[in-house]
Design an enzyme around this catalytic site. Structure first.
Site, PDB file in Angstrom:
ATOM      1  N   THR A 152       3.358  -5.514 -10.200  1.00  0.00           N
ATOM      2  CA  THR A 152       1.984  -5.005 -10.133  1.00  0.00           C
ATOM      3  C   THR A 152       2.003  -3.541 -10.576  1.00  0.00           C
ATOM      4  OG1 THR A 152       2.293  -4.651  -7.742  1.00  0.00           O
ATOM      5  CG2 THR A 152       1.137  -6.658  -8.427  1.00  0.00           C
ATOM      6  N   LYS A 178       9.955  -7.177  -6.356  1.00  0.00           N
ATOM      7  CA  LYS A 178       8.909  -6.258  -6.772  1.00  0.00           C
ATOM      8  C   LYS A 178       8.439  -5.498  -5.549  1.00  0.00           C
ATOM      9  CE  LYS A 178       4.927  -6.514  -6.660  1.00  0.00           C
ATOM     10  NZ  LYS A 178       3.882  -5.828  -5.816  1.00  0.00           N
ATOM     11  N   THR A 189      10.048  -7.263   2.633  1.00  0.00           N
ATOM     12  CA  THR A 189       9.400  -6.260   1.798  1.00  0.00           C
ATOM     13  C   THR A 189       8.442  -6.985   0.879  1.00  0.00           C
ATOM     14  OG1 THR A 189       9.776  -4.365   0.376  1.00  0.00           O
ATOM     15  CG2 THR A 189      11.196  -6.270   0.034  1.00  0.00           C
ATOM     16  N   GLU A 275       5.182   4.145  -5.634  1.00  0.00           N
ATOM     17  CA  GLU A 275       4.061   4.513  -6.496  1.00  0.00           C
ATOM     18  C   GLU A 275       3.984   6.022  -6.683  1.00  0.00           C
ATOM     19  OE1 GLU A 275       1.102   0.730  -5.750  1.00  0.00           O
ATOM     20  OE2 GLU A 275       0.877   2.517  -4.506  1.00  0.00           O
ATOM     21  N   ASN A 397      -3.587   4.555  -6.362  1.00  0.00           N
ATOM     22  CA  ASN A 397      -4.245   3.749  -5.342  1.00  0.00           C
ATOM     23  C   ASN A 397      -5.756   3.951  -5.304  1.00  0.00           C
ATOM     24  OD1 ASN A 397      -2.265   2.118  -3.576  1.00  0.00           O
ATOM     25  ND2 ASN A 397      -1.210   4.034  -4.017  1.00  0.00           N
TER      26      ASN A 397
END
Length: 402
Positions: A152, A178, A189, A275, A397
């Protein structure tokens, strides 16, 4: 395969273990790139899994847990990115079951041997026409395409292959996962998959997975948020033809070492690819009263937003490490704690050491930052991994659905 000794393991170039196949396709769940794939074993495999503890557990996660719990066997996993199939009520359950059935029909196997995994946006129904079309495109190949199809916000696929000798037979373990944001797992996770051709019973595999996950995947944190879809699945198809692995097997420690290497490397890869992250952060806590407290302290420090911001700013504000540690309930010597960053001691006996600011600032420019903390009350040790907190995290985000 050459080994330095009969108990050695080696990290190798990516390849599937004997009898495993995979494929991926673009189904339209994401605008571009592969977004659906599968993993298949030539024969039914022993299986084990660990799953998110989020109360809103997604339909595919619940279905896979129920499927594996039947008799700890799987022959295939089907997985998609772009849509989590979470918080969709009865329709979400039905859609996960349809993915299971369509995959079983394509592979001509029992649906109860198929697990399902999804990741992506929560609260949107799966477009089942696209799912069915994607599954129809899948074939049995030896490519690594599926490792990319589940991504993603990840910046790259995360894979590892480890080889070892069991009963003088070559055994391969290959894992992929991932995870980049919404990472604060408890029993899992984001999505992780491990395959091996070793012979090991499902209940033994489950015990090994649960223990090892507590030391690896459960010790990473990116943002303190636990996903609704988290899971780690292991499949062992026995095609290496070694004697069954049990705790009494002379080569069991070798297999455990190889297995832990796979999970550790994957966990570190997720933490390092958080991220917006620019640095991997490792926290090692020693001198703890027991292992659980060492693990707790390490994770508290690596998960502190103030510590993460300190690392991003490359500023040796060690007081942030002390406050993160002090807000835990772990036993510690309040007048005897030591802290080092990248081998440079910043704190001794719970006070600053008068370190060289320029030297530590230069050290903090590294892509990996290691924090070592000694609680000075025992001999237990624990480790956790995370990343820094950057401006990019908020940007990613804030626009996740757009």
């Amino acid at each position: 395969m050459q080994m330095e000794s009969e108990n050695s393991i080696e990290i190798s170039k990516f390849e599937w273990p004997n009898g495993f196949y995979s494929d991926a396709a673009h189904s339209g769940l994401k605008a571009t790139g592969d977004d659906l794939g599968w993993l298949y074993s030539k024969v039914p495999a022993s299986a084990a899994g660990v799953y998110t503890t989020n109360q809103f557990q997604a339909a595919p996660t619940t279905l896979t847990k129920q499927t594996i719990n039947l008799d700890h066997s799987l022959q295939a996993m089907v997985m998609n990115a772009g849509n989590a199939n979470s918080c969709n009520g009865d329709q979400g359950t039905a859609d996960a079951e349809t993915m299971q059935r369509l995959t079983a029909e394509k592979l001509d196997i029992n649906p109860k041997l198929v697990g399902v995994a999804s990741t992506g946006v929560i609260g949107e129904l799966l477009p089942m026409v696209k799912i069915e079309n994607g599954i129809s495109k899948l074939d049995l190949t030896k490519t690594d395409a599926v490792t990319k199809a589940i991504l993603t916000t990840d910046t790259h696929p995360k894979t590892i292959t480890v080889k070892c000798l069991i009963d003088n037979q070559p055994v391969t373990l290959t894992g992929f996962c991932k995870g980049s944001g919404m990472i604060h797992p408890n029993m899992a996770t984001m999505l992780g998959f491990v395959t091996t051709d070793a012979v090991i019973a499902g209940d033994q595999l489950q015990s090994l997975l649960s223990t090892t996950v507590d030391q690896t995947f459960n010790q990473i944190t990116v943002d303190g948020d636990t996903s609704t879809n988290d899971m780690v699945i292991v499949m062992a198809n026995g095609m290496a033809q070694n004697q069954p692995l049990t705790t009494n097997h002379p080569d069991y420690p070798t297999f455990v070492s190889a297995f832990k290497t796979v999970l550790t490397k994957l966990a570190q890869a997720i933490a390092g690819d958080g991220e917006g992250a620019s640095k991997l952060v490792e926290v090692n806590v020693s001198g703890a009263a027991n292992h659980n407290e060492a693990q707790q302290a390490a994770k508290e420090i690596v998960g502190s937003n103030l510590v993460k911001a300190m690392i991003f700013g490359e500023d040796a504000n060690w007081g942030r490490i002390m406050q993160a540690l002090g807000q835990t309930n772990v036993h510690l010597d309040v007048d005897g704690v030591s802290v080092s960053v990248n081998g440079i001691q910043l704190v001794k006996n719970s006070m600053g050491t008068g370190f060289n600011e320029d030297k530590i600032a230069e050290s903090l420019k590294a892509k990996k930052v290691t924090i070592d903390v000694d609680l000075n009350v025992g001999d237990a040790f624990g480790t956790a991994w995370g990343c820094d907190l950057t401006y990019k995290y908020v940007q990613i985000n804030a626009a996740y659905r757009s």
